[in-house]
Design a protein around this motif. Sequence first.
Motif, mmCIF file in Angstrom:
data_model
loop_
_atom_site.group_PDB
_atom_site.id
_atom_site.type_symbol
_atom_site.label_atom_id
_atom_site.label_comp_id
_atom_site.label_asym_id
_atom_site.label_seq_id
_atom_site.Cartn_x
_atom_site.Cartn_y
_atom_site.Cartn_z
ATOM 1 N N ARG A 231 -37.454 20.102 -33.253
ATOM 2 C CA ARG A 231 -37.579 20.471 -31.848
ATOM 3 C C ARG A 231 -38.658 21.540 -31.654
ATOM 4 N NH1 ARG A 231 -34.950 19.812 -27.226
ATOM 5 N NH2 ARG A 231 -35.181 21.413 -25.622
ATOM 6 N N VAL A 232 -38.718 22.503 -32.586
ATOM 7 C CA VAL A 232 -39.709 23.574 -32.476
ATOM 8 C C VAL A 232 -41.122 22.998 -32.522
ATOM 9 C CG1 VAL A 232 -40.667 25.610 -33.612
ATOM 10 C CG2 VAL A 232 -38.182 25.325 -33.446
ATOM 11 N N LEU A 233 -41.360 22.085 -33.473
ATOM 12 C CA LEU A 233 -42.676 21.471 -33.588
ATOM 13 C C LEU A 233 -42.998 20.625 -32.359
ATOM 14 C CD1 LEU A 233 -45.201 20.851 -35.234
ATOM 15 C CD2 LEU A 233 -43.914 19.023 -36.384
ATOM 16 N N LYS A 234 -42.008 19.880 -31.862
ATOM 17 C CA LYS A 234 -42.225 19.037 -30.687
ATOM 18 C C LYS A 234 -42.609 19.879 -29.473
ATOM 19 C CE LYS A 234 -41.359 15.165 -30.200
ATOM 20 N NZ LYS A 234 -42.160 13.910 -30.221
ATOM 21 N N VAL A 235 -41.874 20.965 -29.249
ATOM 22 C CA VAL A 235 -42.135 21.824 -28.097
ATOM 23 C C VAL A 235 -43.498 22.510 -28.233
ATOM 24 C CG1 VAL A 235 -41.386 23.926 -26.910
ATOM 25 C CG2 VAL A 235 -39.710 22.170 -27.522
ATOM 26 N N ALA A 236 -43.808 22.970 -29.451
ATOM 27 C CA ALA A 236 -45.092 23.639 -29.669
ATOM 28 C C ALA A 236 -46.247 22.684 -29.386
ATOM 29 C CB ALA A 236 -45.172 24.164 -31.096
ATOM 30 N N SER B 126 -48.893 22.937 -26.193
ATOM 31 C CA SER B 126 -50.307 23.092 -26.537
ATOM 32 C C SER B 126 -51.154 22.110 -25.744
ATOM 33 C CB SER B 126 -50.520 22.882 -28.041
ATOM 34 O OG SER B 126 -50.432 21.505 -28.392
ATOM 35 N N ILE B 127 -50.589 20.944 -25.436
ATOM 36 C CA ILE B 127 -51.276 19.969 -24.582
ATOM 37 C C ILE B 127 -51.384 20.502 -23.158
ATOM 38 C CG2 ILE B 127 -51.121 17.661 -23.561
ATOM 39 C CD1 ILE B 127 -49.739 16.743 -26.141
ATOM 40 N N LEU B 128 -50.296 21.019 -22.637
ATOM 41 C CA LEU B 128 -50.266 21.453 -21.243
ATOM 42 C C LEU B 128 -51.120 22.693 -20.990
ATOM 43 C CD1 LEU B 128 -46.487 20.887 -20.454
ATOM 44 C CD2 LEU B 128 -48.414 19.705 -19.393
ATOM 45 N N THR B 129 -51.241 23.552 -21.985
ATOM 46 C CA THR B 129 -51.961 24.813 -21.786
ATOM 47 C C THR B 129 -53.432 24.736 -22.177
ATOM 48 O OG1 THR B 129 -51.303 25.563 -24.000
ATOM 49 C CG2 THR B 129 -49.882 26.190 -22.132
ATOM 50 N N GLY B 130 -53.861 23.621 -22.741
ATOM 51 C CA GLY B 130 -55.257 23.479 -23.126
ATOM 52 C C GLY B 130 -55.554 23.839 -24.568
ATOM 53 N N GLU C 205 -46.827 7.817 -31.801
ATOM 54 C CA GLU C 205 -47.500 8.548 -30.719
ATOM 55 C C GLU C 205 -46.600 8.575 -29.494
ATOM 56 O OE1 GLU C 205 -51.624 8.129 -28.238
ATOM 57 O OE2 GLU C 205 -51.750 7.917 -30.413
ATOM 58 N N ARG C 206 -45.626 9.463 -29.563
ATOM 59 C CA ARG C 206 -44.642 9.575 -28.486
ATOM 60 C C ARG C 206 -44.301 11.054 -28.355
ATOM 61 N NH1 ARG C 206 -41.336 4.696 -29.588
ATOM 62 N NH2 ARG C 206 -40.053 5.925 -30.992
ATOM 63 N N PHE C 207 -45.225 11.797 -27.771
ATOM 64 C CA PHE C 207 -45.087 13.250 -27.756
ATOM 65 C C PHE C 207 -44.065 13.746 -26.737
ATOM 66 C CE2 PHE C 207 -49.653 12.306 -28.702
ATOM 67 C CZ PHE C 207 -49.545 12.487 -30.067
ATOM 68 N N ASP C 208 -43.701 12.894 -25.769
ATOM 69 C CA ASP C 208 -42.821 13.314 -24.679
ATOM 70 C C ASP C 208 -41.342 13.175 -25.000
ATOM 71 O OD1 ASP C 208 -43.351 10.619 -24.839
ATOM 72 O OD2 ASP C 208 -43.317 10.254 -22.683
ATOM 73 N N TYR C 209 -41.009 12.484 -26.083
ATOM 74 C CA TYR C 209 -39.612 12.249 -26.433
ATOM 75 C C TYR C 209 -39.274 12.869 -27.778
ATOM 76 C CZ TYR C 209 -39.152 8.923 -22.581
ATOM 77 O OH TYR C 209 -39.103 8.342 -21.338
ATOM 78 N N LEU C 210 -38.119 13.514 -27.824
ATOM 79 C CA LEU C 210 -37.617 14.134 -29.040
ATOM 80 C C LEU C 210 -36.604 13.207 -29.696
ATOM 81 C CD1 LEU C 210 -37.477 16.672 -30.876
ATOM 82 C CD2 LEU C 210 -35.598 17.470 -29.404
ATOM 83 N N SER D 233 -44.580 11.646 -44.739
ATOM 84 C CA SER D 233 -44.487 12.998 -44.192
ATOM 85 C C SER D 233 -43.911 12.980 -42.781
ATOM 86 C CB SER D 233 -45.874 13.643 -44.169
ATOM 87 O OG SER D 233 -45.881 14.808 -43.376
ATOM 88 N N ARG D 234 -42.815 13.699 -42.574
ATOM 89 C CA ARG D 234 -42.220 13.794 -41.244
ATOM 90 C C ARG D 234 -43.156 14.544 -40.305
ATOM 91 N NH1 ARG D 234 -36.247 16.117 -41.798
ATOM 92 N NH2 ARG D 234 -36.453 15.968 -39.524
ATOM 93 N N PHE D 235 -43.795 15.585 -40.819
ATOM 94 C CA PHE D 235 -44.753 16.333 -40.000
ATOM 95 C C PHE D 235 -45.910 15.424 -39.581
ATOM 96 C CE2 PHE D 235 -48.764 18.601 -39.670
ATOM 97 C CZ PHE D 235 -48.472 19.619 -38.790
ATOM 98 N N GLY D 236 -46.426 14.661 -40.540
ATOM 99 C CA GLY D 236 -47.563 13.790 -40.250
ATOM 100 C C GLY D 236 -47.242 12.717 -39.240
ATOM 101 N N LYS D 237 -46.014 12.208 -39.308
ATOM 102 C CA LYS D 237 -45.614 11.165 -38.352
ATOM 103 C C LYS D 237 -45.327 11.758 -36.983
ATOM 104 C CE LYS D 237 -42.257 7.444 -37.608
ATOM 105 N NZ LYS D 237 -41.075 6.726 -38.148
ATOM 106 N N GLN D 238 -44.592 12.872 -36.942
ATOM 107 C CA GLN D 238 -44.216 13.451 -35.656
ATOM 108 C C GLN D 238 -45.437 13.925 -34.871
ATOM 109 O OE1 GLN D 238 -40.983 16.283 -35.681
ATOM 110 N NE2 GLN D 238 -41.657 17.268 -33.788
ATOM 111 N N THR D 239 -46.417 14.458 -35.559
ATOM 112 C CA THR D 239 -47.608 14.985 -34.884
ATOM 113 C C THR D 239 -48.710 13.945 -34.730
ATOM 114 O OG1 THR D 239 -48.528 15.747 -36.982
ATOM 115 C CG2 THR D 239 -47.168 17.317 -35.738
#
Length: 334
Positions: A141-146, A150-154, A130-135, A184-190
């Motif tokens: 990178r695309v998934l991290k930015v998206a 999504s957090i900032l825009t609601g 749970e570290r959404f602010d660091y890449l 899963s890399r997706f599952g861990k990153q998100t």
Amino acid sequence: GARCRLHRIAPGAAPQTGMIDPQGLVAEELHDGPFNLALLMGAAAACVFFLWAASQPIHIGYRVLAAVAFSFLGNSIFALLHEAVHGKLHPTLRTNELAGVFAAAFFPTSLTLQRAFHLTHHRNNRSDLERFDYLEDDQSRVLKVAQWYSILTGLYWTSVPSFSILFALTAGVVPWQRLLPANSRFGKQTSTLPYLEAIRDLPVGRVRLEVLAAISIQLAIILLFDVSLLGWALCYGFFAVNWSSLQYADHAFSCLDRVEGAWNLKVNPVVRSLFLNYHFHLVHHRHPTLSWRQLPSRRRTGDAEQSFRQILLCMWAGPRPLPGGDAREPGVAR
């Protein structure tokens, strides 16, 4: 600026002794149940009024003002839902749960799901789960930015009611815990993996009743007070941005420590009151079983308070590369 020594912590580290019981219903201090119930009823009545006002055939500017007001009172209700999650809204368990279900209906979501997810957040805060602010080097990178924007825009808010309904409809049919492999890399990153694990043993019947209650309360408000689609969308759109942007501002770029990795945020005193001291988030992570009224008195001398506005501006600049080394000192106010 604020400095903090960072520590890489193991994912899923055990919570502090005495932090919470398995259901999050242990409180360190006395509750003020009747006062919280009065606040909940008052904030709910105000939110219904602003939903009605935003639906009236008046100038769009006045409707927007009603929606903005709803977004702040809606956060008052969410703060009381947060109290219920930790068993602090009312000292009587049954009353705490019923009031929590009512508060959750204004989000809307399920109290049981919210509790499971929020306590998972406490366990995994600032870990590599749970570290959404660091890449990190192995992350998309695309998934991290998206996910970040999504957090900032609601947009993040929409996932909560959507998943609540989806889970209520499909639990027992969809094998949620097996949708993603353990590596899963997706599952861990998100952070999807630990949150899916959190719902493994939830009482499905209770979740369904809570979701049904939320839908029923929402429909009753819409029908009884003639709330229009535009009025509802305006109110919840502003609420989504107001709520969602705070949900990571109180952690963004803080130290990588499960307890210390949070901020006490500086905001207008009126705003702090409307959010029921939610901005004292570092204090909350140190003392998760304190009631909202006790948080200000437990601040430590020397604790830095970051400006919410400044952190939000830094967040809009995007996620940052993960600092290297064992002792890292990222700071927002530099």
